[in-house]
Design a protein around this motif. Structure first.
Motif: not given
Length: 488
Positions: A26-33, A310-318, A322-323, A440-445
């Protein structure tokens, strides 16, 4: 809860593996391929097939689960199994003639905004029929307490085959147009595999006879068709509505967002496979104290597990967005809106299983039809104004109202109540951790940043839920792990 916990745990693991594979798709193959257009076409076909699936199944997957345990002799059970497989085929014939008679009108209606849909229109009923009989044979296995393999095919197998097909597109073994047809073929393959597995568990002895309680079966089946249509329209109707008002690429953007939010409902999907037949058995035997205990356990356990997801998704959504390509970023708010509706539905535990196995299911199903009407109206109002955000808001309102209505019905009519003080504790823990980690976010990949933040969230969430003893069952599992690894 032994068999429930055992098979639910296996089903949860399998389902999350499937969603992991699906996330790659969903996040990579469908949009790109595939690109947005053919990704949207594929999603539209599957959504439309899922909406009409209850008509082809004639509700037999639920009917099989409800009535199978009520037969006392092997002969009656074999007669009933034959009926559940053969009767839908009989009723599919008039549906096929109706479809052919109105074919031109239907094609014009669904393709007037997006003509590309016209080319693949016949795949919708074919895929819907495959989905229907997959569910029937899966129910055949579930009534014999074999829910894991069918769940593997449904959650992992379908997505793995799609992944292989997407790789085929990348290496130009097939075109994006071929991929749309192959996707329908994958659902046919899943049907065949599940059918042979069901027959291995219980060898069929087909007979053209009608069960003695056919009147009760048909009456229940009629309402289950309505309930299945309601549930699937609430799940996929928004994508069908988007096709009528917006260019089809928006379905792709919306699908990515709803897929991410749908991960929240995975624990419920996994537990439901085994809890449904157990609920039916308890209600048939009038063991309401055990049923109430099961209701509370499923509610708090799903709330804890689903709240973590849900918590893991919401806090990492931004950073998660980016992917994916930038044109998909408008779906971030959609994730929050759909995610909250899934979470509320999740904490109701085995509410659906209780309703559909009770004598009160008719009134709730008609209420569901009314809410589908509201959903359609809300989508007609909000999509032209706000696009995919309007559709998400309409879905949030509809599902929340429907879930609340079902909850109140069970509480008032059956005097069963899913919530305890641990429910409030879990809500507070989840909300506090959201505030602590979202801003807040880690300034990493992105993948590394998501992984690091998720580890911190996991440690904090598990510790607080364990400390406040939110779920006895989950605490027992953690105590076992602590004892096994010698942690003090």
């Amino acid at each position: 809860m032994g068999i429930v916990l055992n098979q639910s745990l296996k089903n949860t693991i399998i389902t999350y593996i499937g969603f992991g594979v699906g996330a790659i798709n969903t996040l990579y193959l469908y949009p790109i391929f595939l690109g947005a257009t053919y990704y949207a076409v594929t999603n539209y076909i599957l959504s439309a097939a899922n909406v009409i699936m209850p008509l082809f199944a004639i509700g037999m997957q639920n009917t099989l689960v409800k009535f199978y345990s009520q037969y006392n002799t092997e002969e009656d059970r074999e007669r009933f199994l034959s009926f559940t497989v053969l009767f839908p085929l009989l009723l599919c014939i008039p549906l096929a003639f109706i479809g052919l008679f109105f074919f031109d009108d239907l094609v014009f209606f669904v393709s007037k905004k997006n003509p590309i849909v016209k080319t693949f229109i016949w795949l919708i009923p074919f895929t819907g029929l495959c989905m229907a009989y997959f569910e029937i044979f899966y129910a055949w296995a579930r009534v014999h307490m074999h829910s894991v393999f069918g769940n593997f095919i449904k959650e992992v197998g379908l997505r793995l085959f799609s992944l292989f097909a997407l790789i085929g597109v990348y290496f130009k073994w097939m075109t994006v147009i071929d991929f749309v047809y192959v996707t329908s073929g994958i659902y046919f393959l899943a049907l065949v595999i599940t059918m042979f597995y069901a027959f291995k568990i219980k060898k069929p002895k087909f007979q053209f006879t009608i069960p003695s309680n056919v009147k009760a079966i048909l009456e229940y089946t009629f309402y289950i068709i309505l309930s299945g249509s309601v549930a699937n329209l609430l799940l996929d109707g928004d994508k069908l509505m988007l096709n009528q008002y917006m260019v089809i690429e928006n379905i792709a953007y919306y699908s990515v967002a709803t897929y991410i939010a749908l991960v929240i409902s995975v624990p419920s999907r996994a537990m439901h496979q085994i809890v449904y037949p157990i609920t039916a058995k308890l209600m048939h035997e009038n063991k309401y104290e055990e049923l109430n205990d099961l209701y509370k356990k499923t509610s708090i356990n799903l709330q804890v597990v689903g709240g973590f997801v849900m918590l893991c998704i919401f806090v990492n959504i931004n950073q998660l967005y980016e992917l994916v390509p930038k044109e998909y970023s408008g779906g971030i708010v959609v994730v929050f809106l759909i995610g909250m509706s899934k979470y509320f539905d999740l904490i109701l535990g085995n509410n659906n299983a209780i309703i559909f196995n009770s004598k009160y299911y008719r009134m709730v199903l008609f209420l569901g039809l009314f809410l589908v009407f509201i959903t359609i109206v809300l989508n007609m109002i909000f999509i032209p104004l706000y696009g995919i955000l309007g559709s998400a808001f309409a879905t949030l309102l509809s599902i929340t109202l429907y879930s609340l209505a079902k909850l109140l019905f069970v509480v008032k009519r059956m005097h069963l109540y899913p919530f305890t003080k641990q429910t409030v504790t879990s809500l507070i823990v989840t909300f506090i951790l959201f505030l602590a980690f979202y801003f807040w976010e880690f300034p990493l990949y992105p993948i590394i940043a998501i992984g690091l933040k998720s580890i911190l969230v996991t440690i904090a969430y598990v510790y607080l839920n364990y400390k406040f003893k939110v779920s006895k069952e989950i605490n027992a599992v953690l105590d076992g792990l602590i004892k096994k690894f010698g942690i003090k």
